[in-house]
Design a protein around this motif. Structure first.
Motif, PDB file in Angstrom:
ATOM      1  N   ARG A 175       4.027  -0.642 -13.300  1.00 15.23           N
ATOM      2  CA  ARG A 175       3.747  -2.005 -12.854  1.00 15.23           C
ATOM      3  C   ARG A 175       4.218  -2.980 -13.923  1.00 15.23           C
ATOM      4  O   ARG A 175       4.336  -2.633 -15.108  1.00 15.23           O
ATOM      5  CB  ARG A 175       2.259  -2.192 -12.595  1.00 15.23           C
ATOM      6  CG  ARG A 175       1.361  -1.874 -13.781  1.00 15.23           C
ATOM      7  CD  ARG A 175      -0.121  -1.932 -13.401  1.00 15.23           C
ATOM      8  NE  ARG A 175      -0.991  -1.473 -14.481  1.00 15.23           N
ATOM      9  CZ  ARG A 175      -1.434  -2.251 -15.462  1.00 15.23           C
ATOM     10  NH1 ARG A 175      -1.093  -3.540 -15.490  1.00 15.23           N
ATOM     11  NH2 ARG A 175      -2.219  -1.771 -16.411  1.00 15.23           N
ATOM     12  N   PHE A 186       1.122   3.368 -14.618  1.00 17.67           N
ATOM     13  CA  PHE A 186      -0.235   3.571 -14.117  1.00 17.67           C
ATOM     14  C   PHE A 186      -0.837   4.770 -14.833  1.00 17.67           C
ATOM     15  O   PHE A 186      -0.135   5.725 -15.182  1.00 17.67           O
ATOM     16  CB  PHE A 186      -0.216   3.811 -12.607  1.00 17.67           C
ATOM     17  CG  PHE A 186       0.055   2.562 -11.813  1.00 17.67           C
ATOM     18  CD1 PHE A 186      -0.950   1.633 -11.593  1.00 17.67           C
ATOM     19  CD2 PHE A 186       1.315   2.314 -11.280  1.00 17.67           C
ATOM     20  CE1 PHE A 186      -0.714   0.482 -10.857  1.00 17.67           C
ATOM     21  CE2 PHE A 186       1.564   1.169 -10.550  1.00 17.67           C
ATOM     22  CZ  PHE A 186       0.551   0.247 -10.340  1.00 17.67           C
ATOM     23  N   SER A 201      -1.909  -3.664  -3.149  1.00 16.35           N
ATOM     24  CA  SER A 201      -2.278  -4.652  -4.151  1.00 16.35           C
ATOM     25  C   SER A 201      -1.831  -4.114  -5.503  1.00 16.35           C
ATOM     26  O   SER A 201      -1.423  -2.950  -5.598  1.00 16.35           O
ATOM     27  CB  SER A 201      -3.796  -4.891  -4.144  1.00 16.35           C
ATOM     28  OG  SER A 201      -4.475  -3.761  -4.674  1.00 16.35           O
ATOM     29  N   ALA A 203      -3.379  -2.870  -7.792  1.00 14.39           N
ATOM     30  CA  ALA A 203      -4.168  -1.727  -8.268  1.00 14.39           C
ATOM     31  C   ALA A 203      -4.408  -0.671  -7.206  1.00 14.39           C
ATOM     32  O   ALA A 203      -5.098   0.301  -7.456  1.00 14.39           O
ATOM     33  CB  ALA A 203      -5.517  -2.210  -8.806  1.00 14.39           C
ATOM     34  N   GLU A 204      -3.820  -0.848  -5.984  1.00 10.62           N
ATOM     35  CA  GLU A 204      -4.063   0.092  -4.901  1.00 10.62           C
ATOM     36  C   GLU A 204      -2.761   0.441  -4.206  1.00 10.62           C
ATOM     37  O   GLU A 204      -2.020  -0.440  -3.762  1.00 10.62           O
ATOM     38  CB  GLU A 204      -5.025  -0.500  -3.879  1.00 10.62           C
ATOM     39  CG  GLU A 204      -6.445  -0.694  -4.397  1.00 10.62           C
ATOM     40  CD  GLU A 204      -7.349  -1.231  -3.311  1.00 10.62           C
ATOM     41  OE1 GLU A 204      -8.276  -0.514  -2.911  1.00 10.62           O
ATOM     42  OE2 GLU A 204      -7.101  -2.363  -2.855  1.00 10.62           O
ATOM     43  N   ARG A 218      -5.895   4.038  -7.433  1.00 10.67           N
ATOM     44  CA  ARG A 218      -7.137   3.301  -7.261  1.00 10.67           C
ATOM     45  C   ARG A 218      -7.565   2.739  -8.608  1.00 10.67           C
ATOM     46  O   ARG A 218      -7.675   3.472  -9.587  1.00 10.67           O
ATOM     47  CB  ARG A 218      -8.241   4.219  -6.718  1.00 10.67           C
ATOM     48  CG  ARG A 218      -7.967   4.736  -5.300  1.00 10.67           C
ATOM     49  CD  ARG A 218      -7.997   3.603  -4.285  1.00 10.67           C
ATOM     50  NE  ARG A 218      -7.802   4.060  -2.903  1.00 10.67           N
ATOM     51  CZ  ARG A 218      -6.644   4.085  -2.270  1.00 10.67           C
ATOM     52  NH1 ARG A 218      -5.544   3.663  -2.886  1.00 10.67           N
ATOM     53  NH2 ARG A 218      -6.561   4.499  -1.018  1.00 10.67           N
ATOM     54  N   GLN A 219      -7.739   1.414  -8.654  1.00  3.92           N
ATOM     55  CA  GLN A 219      -8.094   0.709  -9.889  1.00  3.92           C
ATOM     56  C   GLN A 219      -7.104   1.043 -11.008  1.00  3.92           C
ATOM     57  O   GLN A 219      -7.477   1.214 -12.162  1.00  3.92           O
ATOM     58  CB  GLN A 219      -9.522   1.066 -10.304  1.00  3.92           C
ATOM     59  CG  GLN A 219     -10.563   0.634  -9.285  1.00  3.92           C
ATOM     60  CD  GLN A 219     -11.978   0.980  -9.710  1.00  3.92           C
ATOM     61  OE1 GLN A 219     -12.197   1.807 -10.591  1.00  3.92           O
ATOM     62  NE2 GLN A 219     -12.954   0.324  -9.080  1.00  3.92           N
ATOM     63  N   GLY A 220      -5.823   1.148 -10.638  1.00  5.92           N
ATOM     64  CA  GLY A 220      -4.773   1.357 -11.630  1.00  5.92           C
ATOM     65  C   GLY A 220      -4.617   2.771 -12.123  1.00  5.92           C
ATOM     66  O   GLY A 220      -3.897   3.005 -13.100  1.00  5.92           O
ATOM     67  N   ARG A 221      -5.240   3.763 -11.474  1.00  2.92           N
ATOM     68  CA  ARG A 221      -5.170   5.162 -11.923  1.00  2.92           C
ATOM     69  C   ARG A 221      -4.736   6.061 -10.772  1.00  2.92           C
ATOM     70  O   ARG A 221      -5.189   5.904  -9.635  1.00  2.92           O
ATOM     71  CB  ARG A 221      -6.512   5.613 -12.477  1.00  2.92           C
ATOM     72  CG  ARG A 221      -6.573   7.092 -12.867  1.00  2.92           C
ATOM     73  CD  ARG A 221      -7.893   7.439 -13.502  1.00  2.92           C
ATOM     74  NE  ARG A 221      -7.996   6.799 -14.821  1.00  2.92           N
ATOM     75  CZ  ARG A 221      -7.506   7.332 -15.939  1.00  2.92           C
ATOM     76  NH1 ARG A 221      -6.855   8.498 -15.899  1.00  2.92           N
ATOM     77  NH2 ARG A 221      -7.641   6.717 -17.091  1.00  2.92           N
TER      78      ARG A 221
END
Length: 622
Positions: A175, A186, A201, A203-204, A218-221
């Motif tokens: 990103r 990520f 998005s 983060a998703e 999810r949440q950047g992971r």
């Protein structure tokens, strides 16, 4: 003097005359001392408008019904301001494949892709950015990314990309909030390489790799996700929508959907008819609200659902070339792009399609080979690179020695770039006919048994059907086959037998009639079939490696060596010459004599031959 030494001396002479190494074409823009971009002219004679005209297109993006871009091989970027009435080339200043394009505003956008490194078995990523609608494209070089397959923008400065992995980028997904000047991976690691994915998005998102492993962000992971077993099929394209709905398509009629942002995948509410869908390798996908459009190889049909997959309709495109990508700006206005620079458009939601441009409508030469190492690159350099005949290469057998071979920048991508480097237009690898996982040579019976196991007990029949479909799709004048090298390579003999039967069946409207009636592939008459001969043999057609390709400013041997360098892990001198003999010829076919395409009426600029390249200004004559 040994021919390899002669070619080396020849190359040194050209160098003294000012001809740079062919690899200069990959580094189109270098940073100046002041930190800006300083243009370096492309020295590859194949990096020109004539060859970009038939370069395959891999993505298309429209910011409005009138304004859009399409990107693809040889650094081609096509742009329209009037809904496709006129398409013009924008100057990318790179000669590599561009895989994806996206714009946040009519002025701000980027294109991503990659190129192979000779002998190194991996690829490097390319990111081009523009802030004036493509009037000037700038290559970002501050971060050394792996080969990039997909990318998108959330707003003018923030976006995402995915592709291969590296020590700096172990997750393969990245990103940026600095318009590509800086990238952050990520969190997480991944052993494979992502080939399809999308983000809802910053983060998703959801991703799938070349081995059919699914993941979500999810949440950047990165988090492992559930998905059906894809077997030998590869996923090709994914689209996610706000609210978590999404679609995924791939080879062998693969169509899946999700309702939870990619955490789980399942078939759509109404599946496409299996007896029809399995004949298509889907690559192109577009979604607009409840509307879904799917297409691929062959490009004769585009499948459309107006109700999120509860019902499906098929629309004829009026052409057969593969479709690689689609984009819809609303429920009615859409565009599709694909092989030979083809661009199609619809204004009625995909019920009817019109071709807006193409650099050709068929291939003059179709090469069908068991493996990449069977390709006679000297012949490609002569007939495709120098003489301009549109040439497609189909490799039948896929190696099962590990997924890395097909990773971004892996064998499949390097094969395509090698064929382009020799002047060809396209190269593909079939998925239905694997070799032994350990690379062990199998007998003819065991090879057929392996193919039966992956084709519901119909390995040979599926091979013949595949050959006939490829002939009817590419519509070649001439087919070239690999050398039958004895019992150690039974797959070569099987392919040659299937090809000779396929040539007769492709012209017979009664053979594989479902291809004609349901797939929309018309019967096609091939004129001649040639097979490669052992190195010491003399055939009807002989191409010496030292033969001058005046339009390329080099010998065909040098061009071939440069192409093979993208597939090999070390330098090996090429053959002194390649020879071919006629296996079959149609009764009405003109006799070519010592020329593969001699006597065929394919003038430059026709449907199967590109406009002529001007002779290279720094040839031996000068």
């Amino acid at each position: 003097m040994h021919p390899a030494i002669e070619r080396l001396v020849f190359a040194l002479v050209l160098a003294l005359l000012g001809v740079s190494s062919c690899m200069d074409a990959w580094g189109a823009a270098q940073p100046s001392a002041s930190g800006g971009e300083q243009e370096t002219p492309l020295t590859d004679p194949l990096a020109c408008e004539a060859t970009q005209s038939d370069a395959g297109l891999h993505d298309v993006f429209f910011v409005s019904p009138d304004r859009g871009w399409a990107v693809g091989d040889r650094g081609a970027i096509w742009h329209t301001r009037d809904g496709g009435k006129h398409w013009v080339l924008q100057r990318s200043r790179v000669a590599c494949r561009l895989e994806a394009v996206c714009f946040a505003t009519p002025d701000v956008g980027w294109a991503v892709g990659g190129y192979p490194e000779p002998y190194l078995q991996w690829g490097s990523g390319v990111l081009l950015t523009t802030q004036n609608g493509g009037e000037q494209w700038v290559r970002q070089q501050r971060t050394k990314l792996p080969w990039l397959k997909r990318a998108g923008l959330f707003h003018p400065r923030a976006g995402w990309a995915l592709g291969g992995t590296s020590g700096l980028f172990p997750s393969g997904a990245y990103r940026t909030e600095a318009f590509g000047a800086e990238w952050v991976p990520f969190a997480g690691t991944h052993a494979g390489s992502w080939v399809a994915g999308d983000f809802m998005s910053p983060a998703e998102g959801a991703l799938v790799d070349l081995d059919g492993n699914f993941a979500v962000v999810r949440q950047g992971r990165l988090v492992t996700a559930s998905g059906p077993q894809l077997g030998l099929r590869r996923a090709a394209q994914m689209r996610l929508l706000p609210g978590g709905k999404g679609w995924l398509v791939g080879q062998g009629g693969l169509v899946l959907c999700t309702n939870d942002g990619g955490q789980t995948w399942q078939p759509p509410p109404q599946a496409l008819p299996e007896e029809l869908a399995r004949h298509f390798d889907f690559e192109a996908l577009a979604v607009w609200g409840p509307h879904v459009w799917i297409a691929g190889t062959p490009g004769t049909r585009i499948f459309y659902s107006p109700d999120e997959g509860h019902s499906w309709f098929a629309a004829a495109t009026g052409q057969s070339l593969p479709i690689r990508a689609m984009c819809f700006v609303d429920g009615r206005c859409g565009y599709a792009v694909g092989s030979l620079g083809t661009i199609l458009a619809t204004t009625d939601g995909g019920q009817t399609w019109v071709r807006q441009r193409a650099g050709g409508t068929r291939a003059a030469v179709l090469g069908i080979f068991a493996r990449p190492e069977d390709i006679p690159f000297e012949l490609l350099a002569r007939v495709a690179g120098n003489d301009g005949y549109l040439t497609a290469v189909e490799v039948v057998c896929r190696s099962e020695r590990g997924g890395a071979a097909d990773a971004p920048g892996g064998l499949a991508d390097r094969l395509a770039e090698a064929v382009l480097r020799a002047g060809g237009s396209e190269a593909n690898v079939a998925w239905q006919f694997p070799l032994h996982p350990a690379g062990v040579g199998l007998s003819k019976a065991k090879t057929l048994a392996l193919w039966d196991a992956t084709n519901a007990g119909r390995g040979l029949e599926e091979l013949e059907s595949w050959v006939v479909a490829r002939i009817r799709m590419w519509r070649p004048n001439v087919i070239v086959l690999g050398e039958v090298s004895g019992p150690a390579r039974p797959e070569v003999a099987l392919i040659q037998q299937a090809a000779l039967r396929g040539v007769l069946q492709a012209a017979d409207r009664g053979a594989f009639a479902d291809q004609i009636e349901r797939l929309g592939l018309p019967a096609w008459q091939v004129q001649s079939v040639y097979t490669a001969l052992p190195l010491s043999a003399r055939g009807a057609v002989v191409v010496p490696a030292s033969q001058l390709a005046d339009r390329l400013g080099s010998s065909v041997g040098d061009v071939a060596d440069d192409a093979r360098a993208l597939l090999a892990d070390r330098f090996n001198p090429g053959p002194e010459s390649v020879a071919f003999e006629v296996l079959w010829q149609h009764g009405s076919a003109p006799r070519g004599g010592r020329e593969l395409l001699g006597g065929l009426a394919e003038p430059a600029g026709s449907e199967a031959r590109r406009a002529p390249l001007f002779p290279h200004p720094q040839t031996v004559e000068r």
